[in-house]
Design a protein around this motif. Structure first.
Motif, PDB file in Angstrom:
ATOM      1  N   SER A 106       1.288  -0.976  -0.116  1.00 31.97           N
ATOM      2  CA  SER A 106       0.038  -0.051  -0.052  1.00 31.97           C
ATOM      3  C   SER A 106       1.186   1.364   0.024  1.00 31.97           C
ATOM      4  O   SER A 106       0.854   2.868  -0.800  1.00 31.97           O
ATOM      5  CB  SER A 106      -0.590   0.404   1.330  1.00 31.97           C
ATOM      6  OG  SER A 106      -2.061  -1.397   1.340  1.00 31.97           O
ATOM      7  N   LEU A 110       0.474   4.013  -3.235  1.00 35.55           N
ATOM      8  CA  LEU A 110      -0.250   5.112  -2.469  1.00 35.55           C
ATOM      9  C   LEU A 110       1.983   6.123  -3.023  1.00 35.55           C
ATOM     10  O   LEU A 110       1.243   7.777  -2.883  1.00 35.55           O
ATOM     11  CB  LEU A 110      -0.236   5.689  -1.237  1.00 35.55           C
ATOM     12  CG  LEU A 110      -1.202   4.659  -0.471  1.00 35.55           C
ATOM     13  CD1 LEU A 110      -1.304   4.975   1.283  1.00 35.55           C
ATOM     14  CD2 LEU A 110      -2.837   5.791  -0.694  1.00 35.55           C
ATOM     15  N   TYR A 143      -5.736   6.844  -2.354  1.00 37.07           N
ATOM     16  CA  TYR A 143      -6.520   5.301  -2.114  1.00 37.07           C
ATOM     17  C   TYR A 143      -6.983   5.657  -3.620  1.00 37.07           C
ATOM     18  O   TYR A 143      -7.584   5.840  -4.194  1.00 37.07           O
ATOM     19  CB  TYR A 143      -6.934   5.703  -1.056  1.00 37.07           C
ATOM     20  CG  TYR A 143      -6.241   5.004   0.228  1.00 37.07           C
ATOM     21  CD1 TYR A 143      -6.186   3.436   0.364  1.00 37.07           C
ATOM     22  CD2 TYR A 143      -6.094   6.141   0.907  1.00 37.07           C
ATOM     23  CE1 TYR A 143      -4.984   3.711   1.423  1.00 37.07           C
ATOM     24  CE2 TYR A 143      -5.052   5.659   2.478  1.00 37.07           C
ATOM     25  CZ  TYR A 143      -4.970   4.430   2.513  1.00 37.07           C
ATOM     26  OH  TYR A 143      -3.848   4.318   3.789  1.00 37.07           O
ATOM     27  N   TRP A 162      -3.103   1.961  -9.416  1.00 37.64           N
ATOM     28  CA  TRP A 162      -4.132   1.371  -8.234  1.00 37.64           C
ATOM     29  C   TRP A 162      -4.457  -0.220  -9.668  1.00 37.64           C
ATOM     30  O   TRP A 162      -5.368  -0.458  -9.860  1.00 37.64           O
ATOM     31  CB  TRP A 162      -5.174   1.929  -7.364  1.00 37.64           C
ATOM     32  CG  TRP A 162      -4.743   2.341  -6.697  1.00 37.64           C
ATOM     33  CD1 TRP A 162      -4.769   3.338  -6.449  1.00 37.64           C
ATOM     34  CD2 TRP A 162      -4.736   1.723  -5.254  1.00 37.64           C
ATOM     35  NE1 TRP A 162      -4.505   4.358  -5.442  1.00 37.64           N
ATOM     36  CE2 TRP A 162      -3.858   2.934  -4.082  1.00 37.64           C
ATOM     37  CE3 TRP A 162      -4.244   0.795  -4.712  1.00 37.64           C
ATOM     38  CZ2 TRP A 162      -3.621   2.850  -2.713  1.00 37.64           C
ATOM     39  CZ3 TRP A 162      -4.039   0.382  -3.192  1.00 37.64           C
ATOM     40  CH2 TRP A 162      -3.829   1.156  -2.494  1.00 37.64           C
TER      41      TRP A 162
END
Length: 230
Positions: A106, A110, A143, A162
């Motif tokens: 993550s 990010l 996100y 993502w």
């Protein structure tokens, strides 16, 4: 009454044995699950990185690992048990290790950078909103839901940053974390069964012991006839 209490005690002993058996079965199944989880992680070579001092590192730097830990602890509010992070066993197989690995993926997602290319101008309502060309986009902590899809650059960058792979890995690690936590609970339940079983057995044995037939011989006092006064 003693006979009844003895039968109750024997019943409690048998009930305690049942609790012991349940605890043993729970422990056996929990160990099976832990072994499978360990084998699964080892087969995929999912490991954490440590330096010679046993410190977590990310891409060779402890600073990167500290930022990942900050994301996990401060941003996500996960209370990690440092004892689960074992440099001698880097294979990810505990809830804390799974959560840290999830935070690693993550964190890099990010703060990823991608290049968005438009071969032609993007026209909306007859106006050029984005000219053709290459645009470098730096994700500043967004996100998946944090991108503005009305912006052509952000809309295109979201799918490039993502990716499906990132989502899949995070989902898989989340399942691993829950599984590891459930296995830890399984150990606790097994211990609880054993403790209850031990308590019940001891109580039952205590009843049997307390109501057992007396084995001591009681001496009957010898009575002497009273001597009447002359």
């Amino acid at each position: 009454m003693n006979g009844r209490l003895q039968r109750v005690g024997i019943g409690l002993v048998l009930l305690g044995i049942v609790f012991f058996a349940a605890g043993g079965y729970t422990l056996y199944k929990t160990q099976q699950g832990a072994s499978a989880l360990q084998t699964f992680s080892a087969a995929q070579n999912v490991t954490l990185s440590y330096n010679d001092q046993g410190q977590l590192v990310d891409r060779g730097e402890t600073a990167g690992a500290e930022k990942i830990m900050s994301l996990l602890v401060n941003d996500w509010g996960y209370a990690i048990d440092k004892s689960e992070l074992n440099p001698n066993d880097p294979v990810v197989n505990t809830a804390g290790e799974y959560m840290y690995q999830m935070a690693t993926i993550s964190y890099h997602t990010l703060h990823a950078t991608t290049t968005v290319t438009f071969p032609e101008d993007v026209v909306v309502d007859g106006q050029v909103v984005t000219k053709a060309g290459d645009y470098e986009f730096v994700n500043d902590g967004r996100y998946w839901t944090g991108f503005d899809r009305t912006d052509p650059i952000q809309g295109a960058a979201r799918d490039q940053i993502w990716t499906g792979t990132a989502h899949a890995l995070i989902a898989e690690l989340g399942v691993g974390s829950v599984t590891a936590a459930a296995l830890a609970m399984g150990l606790g339940i097994a211990a609880l069964f054993a403790l209850v079983g031990l308590t019940v057995v001891l109580f039952g044995l205590g009843l049997v012991w307390a109501t057992r037939a007396a084995t001591e011989k009681v001496k009957v006092p010898v009575l002497k006839p009273a001597i009447s006064a002359a």
